[in-house]
Every structure is written in structure tokens, then in C-alpha cells.
Scaffold this motif. Structure first.
Motif, PDB file in Angstrom:
ATOM      1  N   ILE A  91       2.281   2.173  -3.302  1.00  0.00           N
ATOM      2  CA  ILE A  91       1.073   2.842  -4.262  1.00  0.00           C
ATOM      3  C   ILE A  91       0.858   3.930  -4.024  1.00  0.00           C
ATOM      4  O   ILE A  91       0.752   4.836  -4.807  1.00  0.00           O
ATOM      5  CB  ILE A  91      -0.347   1.754  -4.305  1.00  0.00           C
ATOM      6  CG1 ILE A  91       0.160   0.468  -4.428  1.00  0.00           C
ATOM      7  CG2 ILE A  91      -1.344   2.380  -4.986  1.00  0.00           C
ATOM      8  CD1 ILE A  91      -1.098  -0.597  -4.677  1.00  0.00           C
ATOM      9  N   ARG A  92       0.783   4.583  -2.626  1.00  0.00           N
ATOM     10  CA  ARG A  92       0.880   5.697  -2.301  1.00  0.00           C
ATOM     11  C   ARG A  92       2.052   6.658  -2.713  1.00  0.00           C
ATOM     12  O   ARG A  92       1.851   7.639  -3.129  1.00  0.00           O
ATOM     13  CB  ARG A  92       0.612   5.959  -0.758  1.00  0.00           C
ATOM     14  CG  ARG A  92      -0.554   5.632  -0.531  1.00  0.00           C
ATOM     15  CD  ARG A  92      -0.875   6.110   1.148  1.00  0.00           C
ATOM     16  NE  ARG A  92      -0.008   5.172   2.073  1.00  0.00           N
ATOM     17  CZ  ARG A  92      -0.477   4.003   2.517  1.00  0.00           C
ATOM     18  NH1 ARG A  92      -1.784   3.747   2.562  1.00  0.00           N
ATOM     19  NH2 ARG A  92       0.101   3.437   3.511  1.00  0.00           N
ATOM     20  N   PHE A 141      -5.022   5.689  -6.475  1.00  0.00           N
ATOM     21  CA  PHE A 141      -5.038   4.580  -5.824  1.00  0.00           C
ATOM     22  C   PHE A 141      -5.585   3.463  -6.225  1.00  0.00           C
ATOM     23  O   PHE A 141      -5.060   2.317  -6.392  1.00  0.00           O
ATOM     24  CB  PHE A 141      -5.192   4.914  -4.402  1.00  0.00           C
ATOM     25  CG  PHE A 141      -4.649   3.695  -3.482  1.00  0.00           C
ATOM     26  CD1 PHE A 141      -3.365   3.903  -2.824  1.00  0.00           C
ATOM     27  CD2 PHE A 141      -5.574   2.623  -3.347  1.00  0.00           C
ATOM     28  CE1 PHE A 141      -3.093   2.999  -1.884  1.00  0.00           C
ATOM     29  CE2 PHE A 141      -5.022   1.790  -2.216  1.00  0.00           C
ATOM     30  CZ  PHE A 141      -3.750   1.918  -1.617  1.00  0.00           C
ATOM     31  N   VAL A 182       1.628   7.341  -6.553  1.00  0.00           N
ATOM     32  CA  VAL A 182       0.410   8.484  -6.643  1.00  0.00           C
ATOM     33  C   VAL A 182       0.868   9.541  -6.374  1.00  0.00           C
ATOM     34  O   VAL A 182       0.818  10.671  -6.872  1.00  0.00           O
ATOM     35  CB  VAL A 182      -0.713   8.081  -5.695  1.00  0.00           C
ATOM     36  CG1 VAL A 182      -1.878   9.456  -5.546  1.00  0.00           C
ATOM     37  CG2 VAL A 182      -1.527   7.080  -5.953  1.00  0.00           C
ATOM     38  N   GLU A 203      -7.150   9.319  -4.180  1.00  0.00           N
ATOM     39  CA  GLU A 203      -7.751   8.066  -4.124  1.00  0.00           C
ATOM     40  C   GLU A 203      -8.290   7.149  -5.274  1.00  0.00           C
ATOM     41  O   GLU A 203      -8.282   5.861  -5.229  1.00  0.00           O
ATOM     42  CB  GLU A 203      -9.098   8.233  -2.971  1.00  0.00           C
ATOM     43  CG  GLU A 203     -10.061   9.050  -3.509  1.00  0.00           C
ATOM     44  CD  GLU A 203     -10.116  10.552  -3.211  1.00  0.00           C
ATOM     45  OE1 GLU A 203     -10.958  11.102  -3.178  1.00  0.00           O
ATOM     46  OE2 GLU A 203      -8.757  10.880  -2.987  1.00  0.00           O
ATOM     47  N   PRO A 234       0.948  -1.063   0.072  1.00  0.00           N
ATOM     48  CA  PRO A 234       0.011   0.072   0.093  1.00  0.00           C
ATOM     49  C   PRO A 234       0.804   1.405  -0.090  1.00  0.00           C
ATOM     50  O   PRO A 234       0.668   2.112  -0.734  1.00  0.00           O
ATOM     51  CB  PRO A 234      -0.882  -0.145   1.169  1.00  0.00           C
ATOM     52  CG  PRO A 234      -0.770  -1.587   1.672  1.00  0.00           C
ATOM     53  CD  PRO A 234       0.528  -2.135   1.117  1.00  0.00           C
TER      54      PRO A 234
END
Lengths: 267, 300
Positions: free
Chosen positions: A154-155, A222, A158, A219, A151
Motif C-alpha cells: 500500500i505504501r 493510505f 501511495v 496517510e 502494508p
């Protein structure tokens, strides 16, 4: 007037002026035949021409656009909308924005997409790649070597994407995201090292402020990275005649061409 | 010599639609026949699949009544010689067309030879093509929002987010040491200090990870314990083949149903895939029903 009265009146006129009635019928038939012949000749010229050189035939374009508009309203508008603005919730592209996912917006390329579709059940369809789902154990089954991302990874990606659009700061997170993008994430493989996309595989430009899914909120990005994307467009080959496909392709091309969109009534 | 009679001589009966005129009948019947013949002829020569000397405008050649589309030739030329059709020479165009005609002839010969009955690749391609044609019917229908929402409600578990967890996996030499460590940690003791005191070691300490990754790192049995713990909780000592483990969970976000708005595109894809599966099953059922299938007794 009742139908009976109307037909009696017509019969009376036929009895009174038989020659005029015959001339009228013959003229109607002649006009219909001439119109059909003209349409056939235009259609023949339209489908025989090189689709990318039709701009040099304004007569054919003028003939095709209204017909393409009708075809679009029947076959394409259920997904793309009557104004062809698409639906970002479903990843249906806006066809008026000059941002082409596949190809560069040539009439021949649009025609190919209409005929063969995108990820459609058709042997010629455009399906070279789809967006992997990095929050899954196997993000992209056709390429098992591609590893999932955490996670936090992925952030970071982003953050990187926000930074290249100037919507977020260049930070440690964005630097880590850049490294993932250009390295183990494999994002560069489709989207390019500069995140500029690849119209050959339908990988969107990630740096142009145009978002296929949603409006580019963190988001939403994401979710795209975590759960993958794979939009489809049906293949119309065999369901639409070649002339219809070309008319719709010309219409869609006109939608994204400011000078031509006025002529097809798109604001 | 009625054919040369002046109009005025024949006009009374010709004009009077209430009276029978054999001349008028002949003329009208003849006219209708000519129109019918013209329409039939046009249809015959323009229709696909009929023997014809006329090539439809959308095609570039017809090989035994099988058309080769202009768009296919154009795509072939672009693939072979580049994007700009103006730079393609007539020789290149002819060669590409000849190659396509040759391919068409070989395909037609293959049909005559019934290649599909022996070649597994051809059979597989044919099966795939029929399945695709069935699926295409499902693809062209765009379901309404109400349909998609109902589908989402019925299959909400498919649209759950992947859970995330952050956990430390500690190992101790014996159950007593592990139990003391658990008690100390629950009282708020420092993790490093506890490990030193009880001679334990930290096997893994992961940052936030998706559930599937954590399951791989911890193994099924430890993960099943970890995912039930809340943030800040510490497990009981867990006896494993390689020692006694204690799990310290720092953060745990179990999977939750993603809202419809976020999962809408996946709902649409799944809806269509289910529709395709349904149509394929129906198609197979229909083909079986109309087929004459005999199965040997020992194979039933």
C-alpha cells in the motif's frame, strides 16, 4: 395599533370605499392568478425541454436558477454546504470545481444523480463499484478473487500516486507501486491505466491534484486504500417534483460554470 | 329587468355593505363557485393518478394513469443510441417510447395476474424495493457532528486500524534444540548461525503483514502467541503437530483506534446503516401488528 383597532379601521374603509376594496381584491386575485399561470407555463417549458439544451433558453435558466438555489439550500446544502464546496472529511464532493466524479457535468447527468442517488437504496441508483478495503481479508466481497495488499504494498502504491502528481520522486517504491496498480492490486480496473479515473463508475481521477477524501496527504491515501471508501448521495425521486430536480440540476451545473456562477451569486 | 338597470339605480344597496343585497350575494356566490370549479378542474386534470386527458409536462406518456417520465425516456434513448439526443431519429424515439409503453402494459398485466404470488424473483424484487423505500428515509437525514462523534465513541472498536506484524517462524526437530535456540537468540546470536547449529529451518519470514494475513500464514495458535510479543522478542518453544516452533518477532503494531477525523466517513456510513436496520425492524413490526396472521397449531 391593536388588532381590534386595525380590523375596525379596515371595516371602516370597506364601508367607505366598497368599490375600491372590491377592485383591489379583484386585482390581487388577478395578479396572483397571472403569476401562477406564468409560473406554471415556465415550469412546463422547463420540464419539457431537453435538459442539455437549456443553455439555449436563457429565459428558462433565469427562471430556474433562483428556484434551484432555494431547492439546493433545502435539500443538498445539509451535506454539500451552502457554498456547495463539499466536505473532504466525509468525501462529499465540491460541486464548484468542474471535477465530476460521475459523468461530465451535463445537466441531464446531474439530474440523474439527484433523482437516483449514488449507492442509495434505489433500484436505479449509481452503484457500479466502491473502493475496496485492501487491509481486509476480503477487500471487495463482490469480487472475491481480488487479494488484499500488504502494508508495504500500500505504501508503494501511495508512492506511485504521489509521483504521478509530481509530489514525490520516481523511485523503486513508486515503480513497485505502479506494478501493483497495474497488476494484482486491480486499481487500473476502475481508475484506468493512467490513473485518470472513470466517470462511468465514479472512480476519481488520481492524477489531477483534486482529492475527494482529505487533501491528498500520504496517510490519507493510505487510509483510502487500506480501509476503502463508499460515499453515498440520497435518491430524491418521489420526494422532489421533476421540476424541482431540474431546477437544482441547473443550479448545480451553473455552480461549476464560471460564467453562470456569477449569476447565482457563488464566489 | 333589474339586470339591465343602470348602476346608479342599484348602487345604494349594492354599495352599502351594512345592508343585505340579494343581487350582490348572488354575484359573489357565483364568482366563488366559478373560481372553485376552475381550481378543482385544474387539480383534477393535473394530479397524478387520476384519469386524465392531459399529460403532465414532466411525462412523455400516460399508460392507464401510470406516467412514463421524460427523464426515463431520455435515459433509455442515451443508453440505446448514444449521448447526443440531436442524433436520435424520430423513428428511434418512437420505437424506444413504444417499447417503454409495452413494458408498462406488461407490468400492469403482471399485477393483474398477481405474478408476485408465484414468481420468487418478483417476490424478492418487491421485498427489496420495500426495504429500499424504508432505507431511503434514513439516507436523506444528515446527522450532526455531535451525533456522529457520540456514535464513534460508542463503537470505537469498529474503527480500529488493522494491526501489522513482522515475524519469522522457525521449526526444530526437538524441544531441547528449540530451547537452546531460544536461549542463543535471546543472547543476540545470529539467526542463520543458530539454525545451522540446531539443525532448524525457517518456515516463513514475512515482511510487515497485516494481522489477518499473518494469522493465515502462521495458523491460529502460533499467531495468538506472536501477536502478544513485542518487537525483538522471541517466543518459548511451541510444540506443534509438525515439530517444535520458535517465533521471532521483529515488529508488532497492534490495532489502535483510528482517530475520529480519519474514520469520519465510515462512522457516517455505519450510523446510517444502523439507522436503516432500526427503521426496517420498526417497519416489519408495524406490518406484523396491522396484519391478520393465522398460524396453524403445529407450526406455532
Amino acid at each position: 395599533m391593536t388588532p381590534e383597532g386595525w380590523s375596525e379601521g379596515l371595516a371602516r374603509q370597506v364601508r367607505r370605499r366598497p368599490r375600491a376594496v372590491l377592485v383591489f381584491v379583484a386585482a390581487a386575485v388577478a395578479v396572483s392568478a397571472a403569476s401562477a399561470a406564468w409560473t406554471m407555463a415556465r415550469t412546463t417549458a422547463l420540464v419539457s425541454a431537453d435538459p442539455d439544451r437549456l443553455a439555449g433558453r436563457p429565459d428558462l435558466v433565469a427562471f430556474a436558477l433562483p428556484r434551484g438555489h432555494r431547492g439546493f439550500a433545502t435539500y443538498c446544502a445539509p451535506c454539500h454546504g451552502r457554498a456547495a464546496r463539499g466536505d473532504p472529511a466525509l468525501g462529499i464532493p465540491d460541486l464548484t470545481d468542474q471535477d465530476w466524479l460521475y459523468g461530465s457535468g451535463k445537466v441531464s447527468e446531474i439530474e440523474t444523480i439527484i433523482s437516483d442517488g449514488v449507492r442509495a437504496p434505489d433500484p436505479k441508483t449509481w452503484k457500479l463499484a466502491r473502493m475496496p478495503a485492501y487491509a481486509r481479508l476480503v477487500p471487495y466481497p463482490p469480487e472475491p478473487a481480488l487479494q488484499p495488499l500488504a502494508p508495504g504494498d500500500i505504501r508503494d502504491v501511495v508512492s506511485f500516486l504521489m509521483s504521478i502528481e509530481g509530489r514525490g520522486p520516481v523511485s523503486e517504491a513508486s515503480a513497485r507501486g505502479r506494478a501493483i496498480f497495474a497488476g494484482r492490486g486491480g486499481c487500473y480496473d476502475c481508475h484506468g491505466a493512467d490513473a485518470g479515473g472513470d466517470p462511468g463508475v465514479g472512480a476519481p481521477n488520481l492524477a489531477d491534484h483534486t482529492w475527494l477524501y482529505g487533501s491528498g496527504q500520504p496517510e490519507e491515501i493510505f487510509d483510502s486504500i487500506a480501509y476503502g471508501r463508499a460515499g453515498v448521495c440520497p435518491a430524491w425521486r418521489g420526494r422532489l417534483k421533476p421540476a424541482q430536480v431540474r431546477e437544482i440540476a441547473l443550479y448545480v451545473h451553473a455552480l461549476s460554470t464560471p460564467s453562470a456562477s456569477a449569476s447565482v451569486g457563488v464566489q | 329587468m333589474s339586470g339591465t338597470a343602470p348602476a346608479s339605480a342599484r348602487s345604494p344597496i349594492w354599495r352599502n355593505l351594512g345592508a343585505i343585497s340579494s343581487g350582490r350575494s348572488f354575484v359573489l356566490a357565483g364568482g366563488a363557485a366559478i373560481i372553485g370549479l376552475v381550481l378543482a378542474g385544474a387539480g383534477l386534470f393535473a394530479a397524478r393518478g387520476t384519469s386524465s386527458l392531459v399529460i403532465p409536462p414532466e411525462d412523455v406518456a400516460i399508460v392507464n394513469q401510470q406516467p412514463i417520465a421524460r427523464t426515463d425516456l431520455l435515459a433509455q434513448l442515451r443508453a440505446l443510441y448514444g449521448e447526443d439526443p440531436a442524433e436520435i431519429t424520430p423513428q428511434q424515439r418512437r420505437k424506444a417510447l413504444n417499447d417503454m409503453i409495452r413494458e408498462e402494459l406488461l407490468v400492469q398485466r403482471a399485477k393483474e395476474l398477481d405474478v408476485a404470488s408465484v414468481d420468487p424473483d418478483v417476490r424478492a424484487a418487491m421485498v427489496a424495493a420495500v426495504e429500499q423505500s424504508v432505507a431511503a428515509d434514513a439516507m436523506i437525514r444528515q446527522p450532526g457532528q455531535a451525533e456522529l462523534r457520540a456514535y464513534y465513541q460508542a463503537h470505537q472498536e469498529r474503527y480500529a486500524s488493522e494491526g501489522t506484524i513482522s515475524v519469522s517462524n522457525l521449526a526444530f526437530g526437538g524441544a531441547h534444540a528449540a530451547l537452546r535456540a531460544v536461549q542463543s537468540l535471546r543472547k543476540g546470536a545470529d539467526l542463520a548461525q543458530v539454525l545451522t547449529q540446531e539443525h532448524g529451518r525457517e518456515i516463513s519470514s514475512e515482511g510487515q503483514a497485516f494481522y489477518f494475513a499473518s494469522r493465515i500464514h502462521l495458523g491460529d495458535s502460533l499467531f495468538e502467541v506472536a501477536r502478544r510479543l513485542h518487537a525483538g522478542e522471541i517466543s518459548e518453544p511451541l510444540v506443534q503437530p509438525d515439530g517444535v516452533h520458535v517465533l521471532v518477532v521483529r515488529q508488532n503494531h497492534p490495532p489502535v483506534a483510528r482517530p475520529y477525523a480519519a474514520a469520519q466517513d465510515q462512522v457516517l456510513n455505519d450510523f446510517r446503516n444502523d439507522e436503516i436496520a432500526r427503521l426496517e425492524a420498526k417497519s416489519a413490526e408495524f406490518l406484523r401488528k396491522r396484519a391478520n396472521i393465522l398460524i396453524a397449531k403445529d407450526a406455532r
